[in-house]
Every structure is written in C-alpha cells, then in structure tokens.
Design a protein around this motif. Structure first.
Motif, short mmCIF file in Angstrom:
data_model
loop_
_atom_site.label_atom_id
_atom_site.label_comp_id
_atom_site.label_asym_id
_atom_site.label_seq_id
_atom_site.Cartn_x
_atom_site.Cartn_y
_atom_site.Cartn_z
N PHE A 85 0.83 -1.19 0.00
CA PHE A 85 0.00 0.00 0.00
C PHE A 85 0.88 1.25 0.00
O PHE A 85 1.79 1.39 0.79
CB PHE A 85 -0.92 0.00 1.23
CG PHE A 85 -1.86 1.16 1.27
CD1 PHE A 85 -3.04 1.13 0.57
CD2 PHE A 85 -1.55 2.29 2.01
CE1 PHE A 85 -3.92 2.20 0.61
CE2 PHE A 85 -2.42 3.37 2.06
CZ PHE A 85 -3.60 3.32 1.34
N GLY A 86 0.61 2.17 -0.93
CA GLY A 86 1.32 3.44 -0.98
C GLY A 86 2.63 3.40 -1.75
O GLY A 86 3.26 4.44 -1.95
N TYR A 87 3.07 2.24 -2.22
CA TYR A 87 4.33 2.14 -2.97
C TYR A 87 4.12 2.58 -4.42
O TYR A 87 2.99 2.68 -4.90
CB TYR A 87 4.85 0.71 -2.96
CG TYR A 87 5.57 0.30 -1.69
CD1 TYR A 87 5.25 0.85 -0.46
CD2 TYR A 87 6.57 -0.66 -1.74
CE1 TYR A 87 5.91 0.44 0.69
CE2 TYR A 87 7.23 -1.06 -0.59
CZ TYR A 87 6.90 -0.50 0.62
OH TYR A 87 7.56 -0.90 1.74
N LYS A 100 2.42 4.00 -9.50
CA LYS A 100 1.57 3.86 -8.32
C LYS A 100 0.20 3.37 -8.79
O LYS A 100 -0.03 3.23 -9.98
CB LYS A 100 1.48 5.18 -7.56
CG LYS A 100 0.91 6.32 -8.36
CD LYS A 100 0.93 7.61 -7.56
CE LYS A 100 0.37 8.75 -8.39
NZ LYS A 100 0.35 10.00 -7.66
N VAL A 101 -0.69 3.12 -7.85
CA VAL A 101 -2.02 2.65 -8.19
C VAL A 101 -2.69 3.66 -9.12
O VAL A 101 -2.53 4.86 -8.97
CB VAL A 101 -2.87 2.41 -6.91
CG1 VAL A 101 -3.12 3.70 -6.16
CG2 VAL A 101 -4.17 1.72 -7.23
N GLY A 102 -3.41 3.16 -10.13
CA GLY A 102 -4.12 4.05 -11.04
C GLY A 102 -4.36 3.45 -12.41
O GLY A 102 -3.99 2.31 -12.68
N LEU A 103 -4.98 4.26 -13.26
CA LEU A 103 -5.28 3.87 -14.64
C LEU A 103 -4.28 4.57 -15.55
O LEU A 103 -4.09 5.79 -15.46
CB LEU A 103 -6.71 4.28 -15.02
CG LEU A 103 -7.15 3.99 -16.45
CD1 LEU A 103 -7.20 2.48 -16.71
CD2 LEU A 103 -8.51 4.61 -16.73
N TYR A 104 -3.65 3.80 -16.44
CA TYR A 104 -2.64 4.34 -17.34
C TYR A 104 -3.04 4.07 -18.79
O TYR A 104 -3.61 3.03 -19.10
CB TYR A 104 -1.27 3.72 -17.05
CG TYR A 104 -0.77 4.10 -15.69
CD1 TYR A 104 -0.06 5.28 -15.50
CD2 TYR A 104 -1.06 3.32 -14.58
CE1 TYR A 104 0.38 5.65 -14.24
CE2 TYR A 104 -0.63 3.68 -13.31
CZ TYR A 104 0.09 4.85 -13.15
OH TYR A 104 0.51 5.23 -11.90
N VAL A 159 -3.37 -0.40 -12.67
CA VAL A 159 -2.41 -0.94 -11.70
C VAL A 159 -3.09 -0.88 -10.34
O VAL A 159 -3.64 0.16 -9.97
CB VAL A 159 -1.10 -0.13 -11.70
CG1 VAL A 159 -0.18 -0.57 -10.58
CG2 VAL A 159 -0.40 -0.24 -13.05
N PHE A 160 -3.06 -1.99 -9.62
CA PHE A 160 -3.74 -2.08 -8.33
C PHE A 160 -2.72 -2.13 -7.20
O PHE A 160 -1.53 -2.31 -7.43
CB PHE A 160 -4.64 -3.32 -8.28
CG PHE A 160 -5.72 -3.29 -9.33
CD1 PHE A 160 -6.89 -2.59 -9.10
CD2 PHE A 160 -5.55 -3.95 -10.53
CE1 PHE A 160 -7.88 -2.55 -10.06
CE2 PHE A 160 -6.54 -3.92 -11.50
CZ PHE A 160 -7.71 -3.22 -11.27
N GLU A 161 -3.21 -1.98 -5.97
CA GLU A 161 -2.36 -2.12 -4.79
C GLU A 161 -3.14 -2.86 -3.71
O GLU A 161 -4.36 -2.82 -3.70
CB GLU A 161 -1.89 -0.76 -4.27
CG GLU A 161 -2.96 0.07 -3.61
CD GLU A 161 -2.46 1.42 -3.12
OE1 GLU A 161 -1.24 1.65 -3.07
OE2 GLU A 161 -3.31 2.25 -2.77
N PRO A 162 -2.43 -3.53 -2.79
CA PRO A 162 -3.14 -4.20 -1.70
C PRO A 162 -3.73 -3.18 -0.73
O PRO A 162 -3.33 -2.01 -0.72
CB PRO A 162 -2.05 -5.04 -1.03
CG PRO A 162 -0.76 -4.44 -1.45
CD PRO A 162 -0.99 -3.73 -2.75
N ASP A 163 -4.67 -3.64 0.08
CA ASP A 163 -5.25 -2.77 1.09
C ASP A 163 -4.18 -2.32 2.07
O ASP A 163 -3.17 -2.99 2.26
CB ASP A 163 -6.35 -3.52 1.88
CG ASP A 163 -7.56 -3.84 1.02
OD1 ASP A 163 -7.80 -3.10 0.04
OD2 ASP A 163 -8.25 -4.82 1.32
#
Length: 170
Positions: A43-45, A80-84, A102-106
């Motif tokens: 998370f946050g990476y 980072k997490v988001g739509l590209y 791109v996703f990230e864990p909780d």
C-alpha cells in the motif's frame, strides 16, 4: 486512397498524352496488446509495472504513457495505483492505444495488546492482530524472550519477562 494500383492519364492542350501508374501499398495496422501487469507490492508504494507488445504498422514506433513523468518505451515502471493509457504511433502516424489499471493491496495496520502489566518472572499472553485479516507469517524477536522458541509463526504468544520485542509480519 485505398490500397491498390492507380492509372493516371494526362492530356495537354496540344494533344500530348502521358500515362503513368502508381501503387498505393497496404500497410498493416499498428496494434498494441497487454503482456503483463505487476501491481504495486505494498500500500502506498510506486513499484508497479506494465509490459506490452506492439506489432504491425510501418517503421519505428513512438510510445507515450500517461504516467507522471511520461514514459516513452513499450513498458512502464515505477507506477503507483491508477489507470494508465499507452498510445503508440508508427512512422505514418497510424495509432493504437490501450488502457491498463495498476492495483495495490489494502492498507495494513497492526494492533499488539497485552491485558495487564507483568510481575517479574510472570508469563503473560501477547496478542497481535493484523487487518485486513488473512494468512500472515509472524516472526517474533529476540528469541531469548520466548524461552525455547526460535521463531513463532502464531499471532498469539506467551512472553516471559518484560522486554522490547520486534514482530515481522509477512
């Protein structure tokens, strides 16, 4: 013009005739496809990666990712997490694009609790709660605090003596 052979006939005012032909080639369409997405590890990476393949078209490709800062290859890294969005152009300006998430864990949080203060030499239970709840591995250190146990893979332990401990959760 559509691909194919075209004939040209030109007559001037003096009756001279010139004939010629030209072939308009059919180029293959440029196409981009997704190979693999490595989502963010924690998370946050900002360590996500997207890998694509580009085919067809004519000549060299020009890639443009919507990342910040923009990237100009067939793969994007440090995301980072988001739509590209990736847009690819060939030498003739023919283009294709793809959108990739791109996703990230909780986010994870830890609560370590003990019901009361210990008396010297007393053995007390210590409980570790991690959210979101899933299967984690717990490494409690230093091992001298836990008697004969080198590593305890359990969120609940019984601790001898008062000590500073470290828990590594994976």
């Amino acid at each position: 013009l559509k691909a194919g052979k075209y004939r040209l006939l030109v007559n001037d005012v003096y009756g001279c005739v010139k004939r010629d032909s030209v072939i308009v080639p059919q180029y293959s369409k440029v196409s981009v496809s997704l190979n693999k997405v490595d989502s963010v590890s924690c998370f946050g990476y900002s360590d996500g990666k997207i890998f694509t393949t580009t085919q067809g078209g004519t000549g060299f490709y020009r890639w443009l990712w919507s990342s910040n800062p923009p990237q100009f290859t067939d793969s994007a890294v440090g995301l980072k997490v988001g739509l590209y969005r990736l847009k690819v152009n060939d030498n003739y300006g023919c283009a294709d694009s793809i959108n990739v998430s791109v996703f990230e864990p909780d986010s994870m949080w830890v609560k370590v609790s003990q019901n009361r203060y210990s008396m010297k030499g007393e053995v007390l239970p210590v409980r570790c709660q991690v959210f979101p709840q899933q299967a984690y591995r717990y490494l409690w250190e230093p091992k001298t605090v836990f008697g004969n146990y080198d590593r305890v893979m359990d969120p609940n332990i019984r601790m001898q003596n008062s000590a500073r401990i470290r828990i590594t959760i994976t």
